[in-house]
Design an enzyme around this catalytic site. Structure first.
Site, PDB file in Angstrom:
ATOM      1  N   TYR A 198       0.854  -1.178   0.000  1.00  0.00           N
ATOM      2  CA  TYR A 198       0.000   0.000   0.000  1.00  0.00           C
ATOM      3  C   TYR A 198       0.894   1.233   0.000  1.00  0.00           C
ATOM      4  CZ  TYR A 198      -3.736  -3.158   1.661  1.00  0.00           C
ATOM      5  OH  TYR A 198      -4.638  -4.180   1.820  1.00  0.00           O
ATOM      6  N   PHE A 229     -12.802  -5.908   1.229  1.00  0.00           N
ATOM      7  CA  PHE A 229     -13.980  -5.289   0.631  1.00  0.00           C
ATOM      8  C   PHE A 229     -15.209  -5.563   1.505  1.00  0.00           C
ATOM      9  CE2 PHE A 229     -12.361  -5.270  -4.058  1.00  0.00           C
ATOM     10  CZ  PHE A 229     -11.515  -4.221  -3.751  1.00  0.00           C
ATOM     11  N   PRO A 230     -15.145  -5.293   2.812  1.00  0.00           N
ATOM     12  CA  PRO A 230     -16.289  -5.601   3.696  1.00  0.00           C
ATOM     13  C   PRO A 230     -17.536  -4.805   3.358  1.00  0.00           C
ATOM     14  CG  PRO A 230     -14.703  -4.218   4.842  1.00  0.00           C
ATOM     15  CD  PRO A 230     -14.055  -4.630   3.552  1.00  0.00           C
ATOM     16  N   LEU A 231     -17.369  -3.682   2.646  1.00  0.00           N
ATOM     17  CA  LEU A 231     -18.514  -2.879   2.231  1.00  0.00           C
ATOM     18  C   LEU A 231     -18.837  -3.091   0.753  1.00  0.00           C
ATOM     19  CD1 LEU A 231     -17.757   0.396   4.219  1.00  0.00           C
ATOM     20  CD2 LEU A 231     -19.520  -1.306   4.684  1.00  0.00           C
ATOM     21  N   GLY A 266     -18.378  -0.464  -2.728  1.00  0.00           N
ATOM     22  CA  GLY A 266     -19.300   0.513  -3.296  1.00  0.00           C
ATOM     23  C   GLY A 266     -20.459  -0.068  -4.064  1.00  0.00           C
ATOM     24  N   THR A 284     -25.971  -0.977  -3.945  1.00  0.00           N
ATOM     25  CA  THR A 284     -26.887  -0.116  -4.688  1.00  0.00           C
ATOM     26  C   THR A 284     -28.058  -0.956  -5.213  1.00  0.00           C
ATOM     27  OG1 THR A 284     -25.601  -0.473  -6.708  1.00  0.00           O
ATOM     28  CG2 THR A 284     -25.047   1.464  -5.384  1.00  0.00           C
TER      29      THR A 284
END
Length: 311
Positions: free
Chosen positions: A81, A226-228, A231, A234
């Site tokens: 990172y 990517f726990p959410l 994006g 939707t």
């Protein structure tokens, strides 16, 4: 970033809103320390493609300190990172590290641009990467060192053996694996003690469900990346989330994180952000208590629970 429409605040996390059922707030790493299950990830403190800085350095440092002040005891980072930048920010913000804080990092991936990277699991390279992380993190021992990817060109025994040697030398405390199949995890467990797995898993993507079951069986932490859902909360998913969120005075992102915490006691999500407000929102998700009805509705949103390697 998740859409926010009010939601809970971080102050409510310690404000007595634990009614409605007990939920395990901590998980003890095998060979390590207990951590609060909702931690903080550092990828979003770097630029696009995890390359270079994102905004002002002082702002990133402030967010890291705010995360720990807000109760996060698991900080998840990686040498690629930045590359190197996220680890430097962690050290600048938090070293010398307070008692009870676990810092996890990863090695085994070499970045050459914001869109170019390759896997390198040769024992000598893993050692060099680990020692570079030790210097950047300003520590003598890395609490949790995770192999960022298995190198298909190097026998697993050699890659795991290199990490085992570093552990015996006291340079790392616990070993973790990132992006693996159930079969690979079983094999790794036959070689040495593993403390954690970090695969993609979230409300919409349950492809690593078999790996999660193995983690539950063996008492391993599962850090979902990517726990959410990166994006993707939707459309029809958003409508279902909004229904649950409305009952809890929460946001979509908070419900997605709460679902992970309710889904399994070994899941330890580490959502990242560079925004203080979004950080507070994420941390406050730990206070949400989902009902059985909530969970049934949310469970129906995901992909079939088949096991495959993450991309």
């Amino acid at each position: 970033m998740t859409e926010r429409t009010g939601g809970r605040t971080a102050g409510q996390l310690a404000g007595g809103q634990l009614a409605g059922g007990q939920l395990a707030e901590t998980f003890t790493l095998r060979g390590g320390a207990p951590v609060r299950r909702l931690g903080f990830g550092t990828a979003q403190l770097t630029g696009g493609g995890y390359w270079g800085p994102r905004g002002e350095r002082a702002d990133a440092v402030a967010v890291l300190r705010r995360a720990v002040d807000g109760g996060a005891t698991l900080i998840d980072t990686a040498d690629n990172y930045g590359p190197g930048l996220a680890e430097e920010l962690v050290a600048e913000a938090l070293a010398p590290y307070p008692a009870g804080l676990t810092v996890a990092t990863k090695g085994g991936v070499v970045r050459t641009s914001d869109s170019t990277w390759h896997v390198d699991g040769r024992p000598e390279r893993l050692r060099a990467m680990c020692e570079a992380s030790l210097r950047r993190l300003r520590t003598e021992t890395i609490d949790l060192y995770q192999l960022h990817r298995l190198d298909p060109a190097v026998p697993m025994e050699e890659q795991i053996g290199a990490l085992d040697e570093l552990r015996r030398e006291g340079k790392i405390r616990c070993i973790g694996l990132d992006t693996i199949t159930a079969e690979q995890l079983e094999r790794a467990l036959s070689l040495t003690g593993i403390a954690s797995v970090q695969n993609r898993f979230n409300l919409l993507d349950r492809a690593s469900a078999e790996v999660l079951k193995l983690c539950e069986t063996h008492g391993l932490a599962f850090l979902p990346w990517f726990p959410l859902a990166n994006g993707a909360l939707t459309g029809a998913t958003a409508s279902a989330l909004d229904s649950v969120a409305g009952r809890h005075g929460a946001t979509r992102g908070q419900i997605a994180l709460a679902w992970l915490l309710h889904r399994s006691p070994v899941l330890c999500p580490t959502p990242g952000t560079g925004s203080p407000a979004h950080l507070d929102e994420n941390l406050a998700a730990a206070a949400i208590r989902l009902s059985a009805e909530d969970m049934r509705g949310l469970d129906a949103l995901g992909t079939p629970e088949i096991d495959r390697p993450a991309d």
